[in-house]
Scaffold this motif. Structure first.
Motif, PDB file in Angstrom:
ATOM      1  N   GLN A 175      12.053  62.050 -73.702  1.00 20.99           N
ATOM      2  CA  GLN A 175      10.928  62.803 -74.259  1.00 20.99           C
ATOM      3  C   GLN A 175       9.617  62.408 -73.595  1.00 20.99           C
ATOM      4  O   GLN A 175       8.744  63.260 -73.357  1.00 20.99           O
ATOM      5  CB  GLN A 175      10.826  62.556 -75.778  1.00 20.99           C
ATOM      6  N   ILE A 176       9.455  61.154 -73.300  1.00 18.34           N
ATOM      7  CA  ILE A 176       8.219  60.697 -72.652  1.00 18.34           C
ATOM      8  C   ILE A 176       8.211  61.097 -71.185  1.00 18.34           C
ATOM      9  O   ILE A 176       7.161  61.499 -70.637  1.00 18.34           O
ATOM     10  CB  ILE A 176       8.076  59.169 -72.815  1.00 18.34           C
ATOM     11  N   ARG A 177       9.376  60.977 -70.538  1.00 17.35           N
ATOM     12  CA  ARG A 177       9.409  61.351 -69.103  1.00 17.35           C
ATOM     13  C   ARG A 177       9.042  62.810 -68.893  1.00 17.35           C
ATOM     14  O   ARG A 177       8.468  63.169 -67.859  1.00 17.35           O
ATOM     15  CB  ARG A 177      10.804  61.072 -68.531  1.00 17.35           C
ATOM     16  N   ARG A 178       9.359  63.678 -69.844  1.00 15.95           N
ATOM     17  CA  ARG A 178       9.059  65.105 -69.686  1.00 15.95           C
ATOM     18  C   ARG A 178       7.552  65.376 -69.648  1.00 15.95           C
ATOM     19  O   ARG A 178       7.116  66.435 -69.161  1.00 15.95           O
ATOM     20  CB  ARG A 178       9.683  65.901 -70.829  1.00 15.95           C
ATOM     21  N   SER A 179       6.758  64.456 -70.152  1.00 18.21           N
ATOM     22  CA  SER A 179       5.307  64.664 -70.165  1.00 18.21           C
ATOM     23  C   SER A 179       4.647  64.259 -68.850  1.00 18.21           C
ATOM     24  O   SER A 179       3.440  64.491 -68.669  1.00 18.21           O
ATOM     25  CB  SER A 179       4.682  63.866 -71.310  1.00 18.21           C
ATOM     26  N   ALA A 180       5.410  63.665 -67.900  1.00 17.78           N
ATOM     27  CA  ALA A 180       4.800  63.185 -66.663  1.00 17.78           C
ATOM     28  C   ALA A 180       4.256  64.338 -65.823  1.00 17.78           C
ATOM     29  O   ALA A 180       3.103  64.299 -65.349  1.00 17.78           O
ATOM     30  CB  ALA A 180       5.825  62.369 -65.864  1.00 17.78           C
ATOM     31  N   ALA A 181       5.065  65.386 -65.614  1.00 18.72           N
ATOM     32  CA  ALA A 181       4.639  66.513 -64.764  1.00 18.72           C
ATOM     33  C   ALA A 181       3.437  67.251 -65.352  1.00 18.72           C
ATOM     34  O   ALA A 181       2.465  67.526 -64.634  1.00 18.72           O
ATOM     35  CB  ALA A 181       5.819  67.464 -64.541  1.00 18.72           C
ATOM     36  N   PRO A 182       3.422  67.593 -66.666  1.00 11.57           N
ATOM     37  CA  PRO A 182       2.222  68.251 -67.214  1.00 11.57           C
ATOM     38  C   PRO A 182       0.954  67.418 -67.073  1.00 11.57           C
ATOM     39  O   PRO A 182      -0.119  67.959 -66.799  1.00 11.57           O
ATOM     40  CB  PRO A 182       2.594  68.462 -68.692  1.00 11.57           C
ATOM     41  N   LEU A 183       1.072  66.088 -67.257  1.00 12.56           N
ATOM     42  CA  LEU A 183      -0.099  65.238 -67.098  1.00 12.56           C
ATOM     43  C   LEU A 183      -0.609  65.279 -65.669  1.00 12.56           C
ATOM     44  O   LEU A 183      -1.836  65.332 -65.426  1.00 12.56           O
ATOM     45  CB  LEU A 183       0.239  63.799 -67.508  1.00 12.56           C
ATOM     46  N   LEU A 184       0.309  65.252 -64.722  1.00 10.01           N
ATOM     47  CA  LEU A 184      -0.104  65.281 -63.322  1.00 10.01           C
ATOM     48  C   LEU A 184      -0.721  66.636 -62.969  1.00 10.01           C
ATOM     49  O   LEU A 184      -1.738  66.715 -62.249  1.00 10.01           O
ATOM     50  CB  LEU A 184       1.112  64.985 -62.430  1.00 10.01           C
ATOM     51  N   LEU A 185      -0.144  67.731 -63.476  1.00 12.44           N
ATOM     52  CA  LEU A 185      -0.699  69.064 -63.214  1.00 12.44           C
ATOM     53  C   LEU A 185      -2.090  69.192 -63.823  1.00 12.44           C
ATOM     54  O   LEU A 185      -3.007  69.784 -63.220  1.00 12.44           O
ATOM     55  CB  LEU A 185       0.224  70.135 -63.804  1.00 12.44           C
ATOM     56  N   LEU A 186      -2.277  68.616 -65.000  1.00 15.25           N
ATOM     57  CA  LEU A 186      -3.589  68.673 -65.635  1.00 15.25           C
ATOM     58  C   LEU A 186      -4.615  67.913 -64.811  1.00 15.25           C
ATOM     59  O   LEU A 186      -5.761  68.384 -64.630  1.00 15.25           O
ATOM     60  CB  LEU A 186      -3.494  68.080 -67.056  1.00 15.25           C
ATOM     61  N   ALA A 187      -4.229  66.757 -64.272  1.00 13.44           N
ATOM     62  CA  ALA A 187      -5.152  65.988 -63.435  1.00 13.44           C
ATOM     63  C   ALA A 187      -5.541  66.778 -62.189  1.00 13.44           C
ATOM     64  O   ALA A 187      -6.726  66.805 -61.792  1.00 13.44           O
ATOM     65  CB  ALA A 187      -4.512  64.657 -63.055  1.00 13.44           C
ATOM     66  N   ILE A 188      -4.566  67.438 -61.555  1.00 12.61           N
ATOM     67  CA  ILE A 188      -4.856  68.231 -60.340  1.00 12.61           C
ATOM     68  C   ILE A 188      -5.764  69.410 -60.669  1.00 12.61           C
ATOM     69  O   ILE A 188      -6.717  69.723 -59.935  1.00 12.61           O
ATOM     70  CB  ILE A 188      -3.534  68.703 -59.709  1.00 12.61           C
ATOM     71  N   ALA A 189      -5.488  70.080 -61.819  1.00 12.57           N
ATOM     72  CA  ALA A 189      -6.305  71.237 -62.205  1.00 12.57           C
ATOM     73  C   ALA A 189      -7.747  70.823 -62.470  1.00 12.57           C
ATOM     74  O   ALA A 189      -8.698  71.515 -62.058  1.00 12.57           O
ATOM     75  CB  ALA A 189      -5.693  71.893 -63.446  1.00 12.57           C
ATOM     76  N   ILE A 190      -7.913  69.679 -63.150  1.00 15.42           N
ATOM     77  CA  ILE A 190      -9.279  69.203 -63.431  1.00 15.42           C
ATOM     78  C   ILE A 190     -10.010  68.913 -62.124  1.00 15.42           C
ATOM     79  O   ILE A 190     -11.191  69.293 -61.950  1.00 15.42           O
ATOM     80  CB  ILE A 190      -9.225  67.956 -64.335  1.00 15.42           C
ATOM     81  N   LEU A 191      -9.321  68.238 -61.196  1.00 21.60           N
ATOM     82  CA  LEU A 191      -9.965  67.920 -59.922  1.00 21.60           C
ATOM     83  C   LEU A 191     -10.376  69.197 -59.185  1.00 21.60           C
ATOM     84  O   LEU A 191     -11.506  69.315 -58.678  1.00 21.60           O
ATOM     85  CB  LEU A 191      -9.015  67.082 -59.052  1.00 21.60           C
ATOM     86  N   HIS A 192      -9.455  70.177 -59.115  1.00 24.42           N
ATOM     87  CA  HIS A 192      -9.757  71.359 -58.315  1.00 24.42           C
ATOM     88  C   HIS A 192     -10.840  72.223 -58.944  1.00 24.42           C
ATOM     89  O   HIS A 192     -11.858  72.541 -58.296  1.00 24.42           O
ATOM     90  CB  HIS A 192      -8.495  72.201 -58.101  1.00 24.42           C
ATOM     91  N   PHE A 193     -10.630  72.598 -60.195  1.00 28.81           N
ATOM     92  CA  PHE A 193     -11.552  73.558 -60.776  1.00 28.81           C
ATOM     93  C   PHE A 193     -12.920  72.949 -61.032  1.00 28.81           C
ATOM     94  O   PHE A 193     -13.942  73.629 -60.884  1.00 28.81           O
ATOM     95  CB  PHE A 193     -10.959  74.150 -62.063  1.00 28.81           C
ATOM     96  N   CYS A 194     -12.955  71.655 -61.391  1.00 28.44           N
ATOM     97  CA  CYS A 194     -14.266  71.019 -61.521  1.00 28.44           C
ATOM     98  C   CYS A 194     -14.928  70.891 -60.149  1.00 28.44           C
ATOM     99  O   CYS A 194     -16.146  71.075 -60.006  1.00 28.44           O
ATOM    100  CB  CYS A 194     -14.138  69.654 -62.171  1.00 28.44           C
ATOM    101  N   GLY A 195     -14.113  70.566 -59.139  1.00 30.98           N
ATOM    102  CA  GLY A 195     -14.660  70.433 -57.796  1.00 30.98           C
ATOM    103  C   GLY A 195     -15.182  71.748 -57.258  1.00 30.98           C
ATOM    104  O   GLY A 195     -16.253  71.803 -56.623  1.00 30.98           O
TER     105      GLY A 195
END
Length: 803
Positions: A175-195
């Protein structure tokens, strides 16, 4: 703050091509799946293949981030011509691969949460560098102004998200491992769209692109190629995962088949989830086949922290079964790889039968099997515990009366029935917290515990005596016994276990002296005599070792010649503190303590050595203890001493009593015959005061018989004493034995004994026991010396001494 967030959402909505953004999301998802799948395959591989697939996973991760970023850049619509600076574009890809590779290297070295978080920070730095270096490579026909109020927060938000993503990816819980990809996608989205929202564009018609600038249409094929490669890697990783899942299912199926054969329960867990359970643990827990799979192991074993349980270490815990009961089990945890996944194996062993067996063994070890009371070992252990804790108590030492008669009259089966009934009656009398024990065949003990024990001791002892004095029904017959009881108190009478038991035994001995059924409390005076006796025994042992036991000699006179024909060796002990100790005290003490053999041999050697220096006409008589005969080597010892001292065998007389003969008639007479064969004379001492069996004289020809002093004392006043003396003299005359009367103290006694026909006399009338030097000076001639005048010498050359 609200304006900033609105600007970000406006940038996402108005300045991006939605189709390309969706494509970027798909590429990112596919690339992330490919990266994780290849990473898992690398973890399952070994050697160079592991390293190679690990590098592919890192490259895939970097390319995924790079392709996602540049697809979104292509989706951006700045409203003016745009291009890409090629060097910075390439550098951004390198930074992404470097940052992600560094994070992965840190991650695989240690699975700790903090290390994984640090590894995620390095991954986040690589992705942040990719984004902003990539955006720096983004060129427009004009000028770009940066809003640092969006740049810095985007980095500060994305880095922790990347750290948490790496922590989640390393977790054992799915259950915890499944949250790894969404967290990483959220980090990338924040970097791109804020940038992207942080850039402000100003069109400048005069601005031109560098000659090496790459147009969006030119970079699109490169992005598309990387995206296709990621898709290929995803397919490859998917196939790897399918293969791994197949192998895992096959391993689990085979393991299930093997574990079903095992008698012990086996659970295979992935994290806290049970993935395989054998039939043994299912039956133990009360579940149907397959019902445990997917459930929580911690719910089945709630009393133990499975994550904190050391590997290969057994621990006793409770197993919560389906009915709600808790079954005692032992759990052993081990980690093993199944299907290239690290899983936890729990071996569960039912402990109910072992605990029942241990309880039975403990009962057998600490309980008397006949009466059900505590046995001797348990009794001593409990008494030790109470004494060490300083708990006030009373010890009752109980001895059954007439129990031997019960066994002899009714048999041992009836005796066992009586003992069982004794145990039941004792349990009825005492309280539950008291201790009742059988400590011997017909010996029992009761420990009364607590501050009230002293007050109720006499009442309890009297009730025990009354109840055990009542008849017992044994084998359909009535048997009568009873009890004698000794009482000792702790800590009043003693403060140690051995001391208290000794006090209770002394009280019991005193009670027996008072009569059956008596009750006696310990008195300190009871211990005085045994203590003095123990002290005297130690002094006697030291005296024998130092040679302090001396010999004195009392002459034996011939009534016919008036000459000394022999002397009796008598032991004397002068205690350095207590003065002279009577032989009637230290000789029995030597026999009880096992010192008599050593003492007897020492005194015999001394007597023979002394006699060897006297005239050959004088014999020496030495008393023997029955225990010297029981030692088994008396004849050899005597022969060795005669040889050592040079004394002729015919000059040694050995005196024995009737008590010696009756102990073992055949063995005693056999030993006496061996001594007689050496030439030694054998005398019967103290005749007339024991059993006085005449058959002894028929069985063995004694050389002399000695009349006990008790008859000599009464010979002048008692007709019976005179008759007994005359009878003994007549018996000796008939059998050819000399008759010695000892204890002669008056002239009248001497006259009557001579008239009766005694051949030899001994007593204070002639001489008290004297030292060797006095004996030689006053009575004896030295070896080889001649008499002073002919009147003192008989025709055989023996020295006369006037009576």
């Amino acid at each position: 703050m609200f304006d900033t967030i609105s600007a970000v959402f406006a940038c996402m909505r108005d300045m991006h091509d939605g189709r390309l953004v969706s494509l970027a999301g798909i590429v990112c998802a596919v690339g992330t799946y490919a990266s994780f799948a290849i990473a898992h395959h690398a973890a399952r591989a070994t050697g160079r293949r592991r390293t190679a697939w690990g590098l592919v996973s890192v490259m895939s991760s970097g390319c995924t981030a790079w392709a996602t970023h540049f697809i979104v850049l292509l989706a951006f619509r700045p409203g003016m011509p745009a291009a890409f600076e090629p060097v910075l574009t390439a550098i951004s890809l390198g930074l992404a691969i470097t940052g992600i590779g560094t994070g992965v290297c840190i991650s695989i070295r240690n699975r700790g949460v903090r290390i994984q978080f640090v590894a995620g920070l390095f991954v986040g730095l690589g992705i942040a560098a990719l984004h902003y270096v990539g955006q720096a490579a983004y060129l427009i026909q004009g000028h770009i102004l940066w809003n640092w109020g969006l740049v810095l927060p985007s980095i500060l938000l994305s880095l922790p998200l990347c750290g948490l993503a790496m922590v989640a990816a390393s977790s054992r819980l799915a259950q915890i491992r499944r949250s790894a990809a969404p967290l990483l996608l959220l980090a990338i989205a924040i970097l791109h769209f804020c940038g992207m929202a942080a850039m402000r564009f100003r069109f400048d018609p005069s601005s031109t692109f560098p000659s090496d600038a790459v147009t969006p249409s030119a970079i699109a094929p490169a992005v598309a190629g990387i995206s296709l490669a990621l898709i290929a890697l995803a397919v490859t990783g998917w196939r790897f995962n399918l293969s791994a899942i197949g192998r895992l299912r096959q391993d689990r199926r085979r393991l299930r088949e093997l574990t079903d054969v095992a008698l012990e329960g086996l659970l295979i867990c992935q994290g806290d989830t049970i993935v395989t359970a054998n039939s043994s643990v299912e039956k133990l827990a009360g579940y149907d086949p397959g019902q445990l799979i997917g459930t929580s192991a911690s719910a089945l074993l709630p009393s133990v922290d499975l994550t904190g349980l050391a590997e290969r270490e057994e621990r006793e815990v409770g197993l919560l079964v389906r009915s709600g009961q808790v079954v005692p089990v032992r759990v052993l945890r081990a980690e093993m790889v199944l299907g290239h996944k690290l899983q936890t194996v729990l071996a569960i062993r039912d402990q109910r039968e072992r605990l029942r067996t241990e309880a039975r063994m403990r009962k057998l070890a600490f309980t008397d099997s006949l009466t059900g009371l505590s046995n001797h070992v348990s009794y001593v252990d409990q008494l030790h515990h109470y004494m060490d804790e300083g708990i006030p108590l009373v010890l009752l030492s109980i001895d059954l009366d007439r129990f031997k008669a019960v066994n002899d009259q009714f048999g041992h089966l009836a005796g066992d029935e009586v003992l069982r009934e004794v145990g039941a009656r004792l349990r009825f009398v005492v309280r539950p917290d008291d201790v009742t024990a059988r400590v011997g065949g017909d010996e029992f003990a009761v420990i009364l515990v607590g501050p009230e024990a002293k007050d109720r001791a006499i009442a309890v002892a009297q009730e025990i005596a009354d109840r055990l004095g009542q008849p017992f029904s044994a084998e359909s017959r009535l048997a009568y016994s009873g009890a004698t009881i000794g009482i000792a108190l702790a800590p009043i009478d003693a403060t140690t276990t051995s001391g208290l038991r000794q006090c209770a035994d002394l009280a019991l001995y005193r009670a027996k002296e008072q009569g059956r059924g008596s009750i006696c409390c310990f008195d300190p005076q009871m211990d005085a005599a045994p203590r003095d006796r123990r002290s005297l025994e130690g002094d006697l042992r030291s005296a024998i070792r130092r040679g302090d036991i001396e010999l004195v000699y009392q002459p034996v006179m011939s009534t016919q010649t008036g000459l000394i024909t022999s002397v009796e060796a008598l032991a004397r002990w002068l205690h350095p503190e207590k003065g002279p100790i009577s032989p009637h005290i230290f000789i029995p003490l030597a026999e009880e303590s096992g010192l008599i053999v050593q003492l007897g041999e020492t005194l015999l050697r001394q007597a023979c050595s002394d006699a060897a220096s006297w005239s050959s006409s004088v014999r020496v008589a030495v008393n023997l203890s029955p225990l010297q005969f029981q030692a088994g080597d008396l004849c050899a010892t005597v022969a060795g001493i005669l040889k050592e001292t040079g004394l002729e065998a015919n000059r040694l007389q050995l005196e024995v009593t009737e008590g010696l003969v009756i102990r073992d008639v055949e063995r005693t007479f056999s030993e006496l015959e061996r001594l007689r064969a050496l030439g030694i004379q054998i005398l019967m001492d103290d005749f007339g005061v024991g059993y006085s069996s005449l058959s002894y004289f028929q069985r063995f020809p004694f050389d002399k018989v000695k009349i006990d002093k008790s008859f000599v004392d009464q010979i002048t006043t008692s007709r019976a004493a005179r008759a007994i003396v005359q009878a003994i003299v007549g018996l000796g005359d008939t059998l050819g034995m000399g008759v010695v009367a000892e204890g002669v103290e008056t002239e009248d006694q001497m006259r009557l004994l001579v008239e009766a026909g005694c051949t030899h006399l001994q007593g204070y009338l002639f001489s008290p026991p004297v030292r060797k030097s006095v004996l030689q000076e006053s009575f004896l001639l030295p070896l080889g010396a001649k008499p002073h005048d002919a009147g003192d010498v008989d025709r055989n050359g023996r020295c006369r001494t006037a009576v």
